[in-house]
Design a protein around this motif. Sequence first.
Motif, PDB file in Angstrom:
ATOM      1  N   LEU A   1       5.865  22.553   8.958  1.00  0.00           N
ATOM      2  CA  LEU A   1       6.223  23.921   8.572  1.00  0.00           C
ATOM      3  C   LEU A   1       7.707  24.018   8.233  1.00  0.00           C
ATOM      4  O   LEU A   1       8.099  24.632   7.237  1.00  0.00           O
ATOM      5  CB  LEU A   1       5.898  24.892   9.712  1.00  0.00           C
ATOM      6  CG  LEU A   1       4.424  25.236   9.906  1.00  0.00           C
ATOM      7  CD1 LEU A   1       4.224  25.886  11.259  1.00  0.00           C
ATOM      8  CD2 LEU A   1       3.960  26.177   8.804  1.00  0.00           C
ATOM      9  N   ILE A   2       8.547  23.410   9.070  1.00  0.00           N
ATOM     10  CA  ILE A   2       9.986  23.436   8.819  1.00  0.00           C
ATOM     11  C   ILE A   2      10.300  22.658   7.545  1.00  0.00           C
ATOM     12  O   ILE A   2      11.104  23.091   6.709  1.00  0.00           O
ATOM     13  CB  ILE A   2      10.747  22.843  10.022  1.00  0.00           C
ATOM     14  CG1 ILE A   2      10.543  23.720  11.260  1.00  0.00           C
ATOM     15  CG2 ILE A   2      12.229  22.717   9.717  1.00  0.00           C
ATOM     16  CD1 ILE A   2      11.075  23.123  12.544  1.00  0.00           C
ATOM     17  N   ALA A   3       9.631  21.514   7.348  1.00  0.00           N
ATOM     18  CA  ALA A   3       9.899  20.670   6.185  1.00  0.00           C
ATOM     19  C   ALA A   3       9.612  21.389   4.874  1.00  0.00           C
ATOM     20  O   ALA A   3      10.364  21.271   3.905  1.00  0.00           O
ATOM     21  CB  ALA A   3       9.075  19.387   6.274  1.00  0.00           C
ATOM     22  N   PHE A   4       8.522  22.147   4.813  1.00  0.00           N
ATOM     23  CA  PHE A   4       8.107  22.725   3.547  1.00  0.00           C
ATOM     24  C   PHE A   4       8.682  24.117   3.290  1.00  0.00           C
ATOM     25  O   PHE A   4       8.566  24.633   2.186  1.00  0.00           O
ATOM     26  CB  PHE A   4       6.577  22.760   3.463  1.00  0.00           C
ATOM     27  CG  PHE A   4       5.994  21.442   3.063  1.00  0.00           C
ATOM     28  CD1 PHE A   4       5.701  21.170   1.733  1.00  0.00           C
ATOM     29  CD2 PHE A   4       5.782  20.451   4.008  1.00  0.00           C
ATOM     30  CE1 PHE A   4       5.191  19.941   1.365  1.00  0.00           C
ATOM     31  CE2 PHE A   4       5.273  19.215   3.635  1.00  0.00           C
ATOM     32  CZ  PHE A   4       4.981  18.956   2.312  1.00  0.00           C
ATOM     33  N   VAL A   5       9.308  24.717   4.302  1.00  0.00           N
ATOM     34  CA  VAL A   5       9.913  26.038   4.111  1.00  0.00           C
ATOM     35  C   VAL A   5      11.412  26.007   4.416  1.00  0.00           C
ATOM     36  O   VAL A   5      12.197  26.651   3.747  1.00  0.00           O
ATOM     37  CB  VAL A   5       9.212  27.097   4.988  1.00  0.00           C
ATOM     38  CG1 VAL A   5       9.921  28.447   4.891  1.00  0.00           C
ATOM     39  CG2 VAL A   5       7.760  27.250   4.560  1.00  0.00           C
ATOM     40  N   GLY A   6      11.811  25.237   5.426  1.00  0.00           N
ATOM     41  CA  GLY A   6      13.207  25.168   5.785  1.00  0.00           C
ATOM     42  C   GLY A   6      13.590  26.181   6.840  1.00  0.00           C
ATOM     43  O   GLY A   6      12.808  26.489   7.747  1.00  0.00           O
ATOM     44  N   TYR A   7      14.777  26.753   6.693  1.00  0.00           N
ATOM     45  CA  TYR A   7      15.329  27.653   7.707  1.00  0.00           C
ATOM     46  C   TYR A   7      14.387  28.802   8.053  1.00  0.00           C
ATOM     47  O   TYR A   7      14.292  29.213   9.215  1.00  0.00           O
ATOM     48  CB  TYR A   7      16.669  28.211   7.212  1.00  0.00           C
ATOM     49  CG  TYR A   7      17.202  29.338   8.073  1.00  0.00           C
ATOM     50  CD1 TYR A   7      17.789  29.066   9.310  1.00  0.00           C
ATOM     51  CD2 TYR A   7      17.117  30.669   7.657  1.00  0.00           C
ATOM     52  CE1 TYR A   7      18.259  30.091  10.102  1.00  0.00           C
ATOM     53  CE2 TYR A   7      17.595  31.697   8.454  1.00  0.00           C
ATOM     54  CZ  TYR A   7      18.167  31.401   9.676  1.00  0.00           C
ATOM     55  OH  TYR A   7      18.625  32.418  10.466  1.00  0.00           O
ATOM     56  N   GLY A   8      13.666  29.307   7.079  1.00  0.00           N
ATOM     57  CA  GLY A   8      12.779  30.443   7.310  1.00  0.00           C
ATOM     58  C   GLY A   8      11.742  30.191   8.383  1.00  0.00           C
ATOM     59  O   GLY A   8      11.304  31.127   9.067  1.00  0.00           O
TER      60      GLY A   8
END
Length: 590
Positions: free
Chosen positions: A65-72
């Motif tokens: 989830l973090i990898a494909f969206v980032g900070y959000g």
Amino acid sequence: MSQFAINLLFVGGSFALYIVIAIWARAGSTSEFYAAGRGVNPIVNGMATAADWMSAASFISMAGLIAFVGYGNSTYLMGWTGGYVLLALLLAPYLRKFGRFTVPDFIGDRFYSRTARLVAVASLLIMSITYVIGQMTGAGVAFSRFLEVDTNTGLIIAAAVVFVYAVLGGMKGITYTQVAQYVVLIIAYTIPAVFISLQLTGNPLPQLGLFSTHTESGIPLLAKLDQVMVELGFNDYTGNHGSTLNMVLFTLSLMVGTAGLPHVIIRFFTVPKVSDARKSAGWALVFIALLYTVAPAVGSMARLNIFTTIYPEGTSAQSVEFESRPDWMRNWEKTGLLKFEDKNGDGRIQYYNEANPAFAATATERGWKGNEMVTFNQDILVLANPEIAQLPGWVVGLIAAGGLAAALSTAAGLLLAISSAISHDLIKSTFKPDISEKGELLAARVSMGFAIALATWLGMNPPGFAAQTVALAFGLAASSLFPAIMMGIFSKRMNSTGAIVGMLVGLGSTCLYIFTYLGWFFIPGTNSLENVPANWLFGISPLSFGAVGALLNFVAAYIVLAVTKPAPVEIQELVESIRVPRGASGAIHH
């Protein structure tokens, strides 16, 4: 030795260990089945709680989830961690002092009502079944790749393993199995992260590597990732591109949902003393931090590795030829969780954001006709990470065992919560008070078997990938159980009518909102509205509605309290006795 044989060795060895532990720690009484005889050491309980907590969503899905969206998507980290602090400080010691086996047990006694107990049981079952879908989905993903079977077959294998050690050992067996599972999963998560951090930044600590210089380019790792993503039409990785309101509500939903999770709360019923509940929480936070501080680095580095794999000479150069794609891609294609389609017939793989209209002219100029990585299931990212980074085969086997340990440890805790609610709160406390201890133990094991079967069936048709499904469960816990527990501890006057109405309003509103967008009881095709931001009420995602449901729960409960009589004096005195620090070494028996 082939990679399949290595995987089989690691996975099979870990499963054998879990089953041996379950046989050694077999529950012989209801006290051992529900609360491990209340004799678990705080450090051991802290480690078991961490394993119970760090589910397939944490191990398998969160980094994706973090990898494909980032900070959000850092909301997952903030919400889950903050919620655990809330649980440890405000709820766990008081619930342990109350001296009951389950969350519905506490609610039923505190609000002196069979109806309150039944509503709590219904809330627990809906939440726990939703949560366990995510665990079984994650286990199915891991099995499908590493045992080279389809996802549904992998899910059935996972269910069979859980059935053996959870039904046999109960809380006693699950506790010591979860200790072993924690050791497996934390080693499996950190070793690949150390290797990858060394490869990309030269820093062996992933937590520091995330903020270090990218060795190849000479610029900070996150700056390099931002640059690559923007060059391919994606949003920059370190910016927030969603609704701030939705982000805040989602974080709150995860926080208060965490504090209302029955399968985590019951872990604090297993320690000998009230003071041990706080110690357990402290140790659990230490053990959880070992993984949670690594997850952002794993997600960021994996995303950069994917771009590097497809564009080995940079984003402005030609992408990799389809026939030259690495083995990890071929392996995951077999599972159906990764798919490519050569849309422009050039024999290469183009991966970019085709939905970005500002990038359309660039794509046309380069002869691209659409993103050719048509399927990339985010749940595979951590499991594929060692292969993407070309790490040794034994590391791949280790990550397989770790992913399965994470999914199965939480699944077992959830199934125990479901089983306890049915056998203890429904059968023993409501419908058949005269049932023998042997009969109650049998009922607990039978109900757990049925729960595993239901979770397996639902796991074959999940409403989202693992972390999304888990987020829904947190919303349900936030809107139903958390407010009732909080009011039960900190509002002496709150009566049974207020608590019941509050739980029904919170749970009902959240279920209605979630089912409107994701289908009734998550059955595909039964949703009234498409799950897109344009259809959301005030822009609130179904994943974020739990915080709103919790607020509605509190408001409804206090409105009812204002027009009805407060709790009886003896109940108010009981609540006061729970809250005072005097006698903190023991628990109340009543």
